[in-house]
Structure formats: structure tokens, C-alpha cells
Design a protein around this motif. Sequence first.
Motif, short mmCIF file in Angstrom:
data_model
loop_
_atom_site.label_atom_id
_atom_site.label_comp_id
_atom_site.label_asym_id
_atom_site.label_seq_id
_atom_site.Cartn_x
_atom_site.Cartn_y
_atom_site.Cartn_z
N LYS A 202 -1.56 -7.61 2.61
CA LYS A 202 -2.23 -6.31 2.52
C LYS A 202 -1.74 -5.39 3.63
N ALA A 203 -1.56 -4.13 3.26
CA ALA A 203 -1.23 -3.08 4.23
C ALA A 203 -2.12 -1.89 3.91
N GLU A 204 -2.69 -1.29 4.94
CA GLU A 204 -3.59 -0.15 4.75
C GLU A 204 -2.90 1.19 4.93
N SER A 205 -1.59 1.15 5.18
CA SER A 205 -0.84 2.39 5.38
C SER A 205 0.62 2.17 5.02
N ILE A 206 1.36 3.26 4.90
CA ILE A 206 2.79 3.17 4.63
C ILE A 206 3.49 2.52 5.82
N LYS A 207 3.08 2.88 7.01
CA LYS A 207 3.68 2.31 8.23
C LYS A 207 3.54 0.80 8.25
N ALA A 208 2.36 0.29 7.96
CA ALA A 208 2.13 -1.16 7.94
C ALA A 208 2.92 -1.81 6.81
N ALA A 209 3.02 -1.13 5.67
CA ALA A 209 3.78 -1.67 4.54
C ALA A 209 5.26 -1.79 4.89
N ARG A 210 5.80 -0.80 5.59
CA ARG A 210 7.21 -0.85 6.00
C ARG A 210 7.50 -2.10 6.83
N VAL A 211 6.60 -2.40 7.75
CA VAL A 211 6.76 -3.58 8.60
C VAL A 211 6.75 -4.85 7.75
N LEU A 212 5.78 -4.97 6.86
CA LEU A 212 5.70 -6.15 6.00
C LEU A 212 6.93 -6.29 5.11
N LEU A 213 7.44 -5.18 4.60
CA LEU A 213 8.58 -5.24 3.69
C LEU A 213 9.88 -5.62 4.39
N THR A 214 9.91 -5.60 5.73
CA THR A 214 11.07 -6.13 6.44
C THR A 214 10.99 -7.64 6.56
N GLN A 215 9.79 -8.20 6.28
CA GLN A 215 9.57 -9.64 6.44
C GLN A 215 9.46 -10.39 5.11
N LEU A 216 9.16 -9.69 4.03
CA LEU A 216 8.99 -10.36 2.75
C LEU A 216 9.50 -9.49 1.61
N SER A 217 9.74 -10.15 0.50
CA SER A 217 10.18 -9.45 -0.70
C SER A 217 9.26 -9.88 -1.83
#
Length: 126
Positions: free
Chosen positions: A34-49
Motif C-alpha cells: 500500500k502507498a498513500e501517495s505518488i511519492k510513496a508509490a515511486r519508492v515501492l515501485l523501485t523495489q517490486l514489480s
Amino acid sequence: MSEHIRTALIIDDEPAICFLLEQILKMKKIKSFKAESIKAARVLLTQLSPDIIFVDHRLPDGFGLHFIPAMKKLCPDTKIVAMTAQEFFDKDIIDSFGADYFLAKPFAINIVQNLIDSFYNKYNLI
């Protein structure tokens, strides 16, 4: 050969929507993040696909639809489900940003379950 671990990312700042999607995904044996913002989503998307991303349009730091092209670039094989409660959005507008599916809020549980089933069946990721 290793078994595919099914994953999903939920990008939404509404706790009730996140909880509902997390429970549906859990029933389908899909690990969710879960990400509550675009910024948090960007971080997660560097770690998982993830296999699937559920992204709300209105987020605290921008518009989810505008973030779709960047998500597609980071995870080209990921299917993206655009979500919005805004009634004025036309499906063609959402499609133009690159979303694979559209989910109007509020949504019924069976709609999400059917969407997930059709995705995994279509792409043989069962």
C-alpha cells in the motif's frame, strides 16, 4: 522452477478503500502493498514489480492518472486499474492515460473479484 508470487500495489489515501482491496486480494491469495501517495508509490515501485496496481485519481501529492505513464515505464508488464469516485470521468479519458481497467468508486466486491480473476486467467498467472 519457482512459483510466481502474486502481488498487487494499492495507491490510495482512503483507509476504507485500501482495507477493502487488501481483504479482497488476501482472499485471492495475492500479497498486497500500500502507498498513500505518488511519492510513496515511486519508492515501492523501485523495489517490486506487482502484477496489478490499483491507483486512485485524487492523491495528496498529485493525480493518479498522470502517474500511469511513469508506472508503465517502471513496470511495463503490470496491469493498472484506475479508480475514481468522480462521476464526470469518461472511460476514454482514463484509457488515454494508459490504464488497463477502470473501477468506479464505490465498487462492489464481486466486481473487483471478477476483474482479478479475469486478469490472472487471461495472462496465465494462476
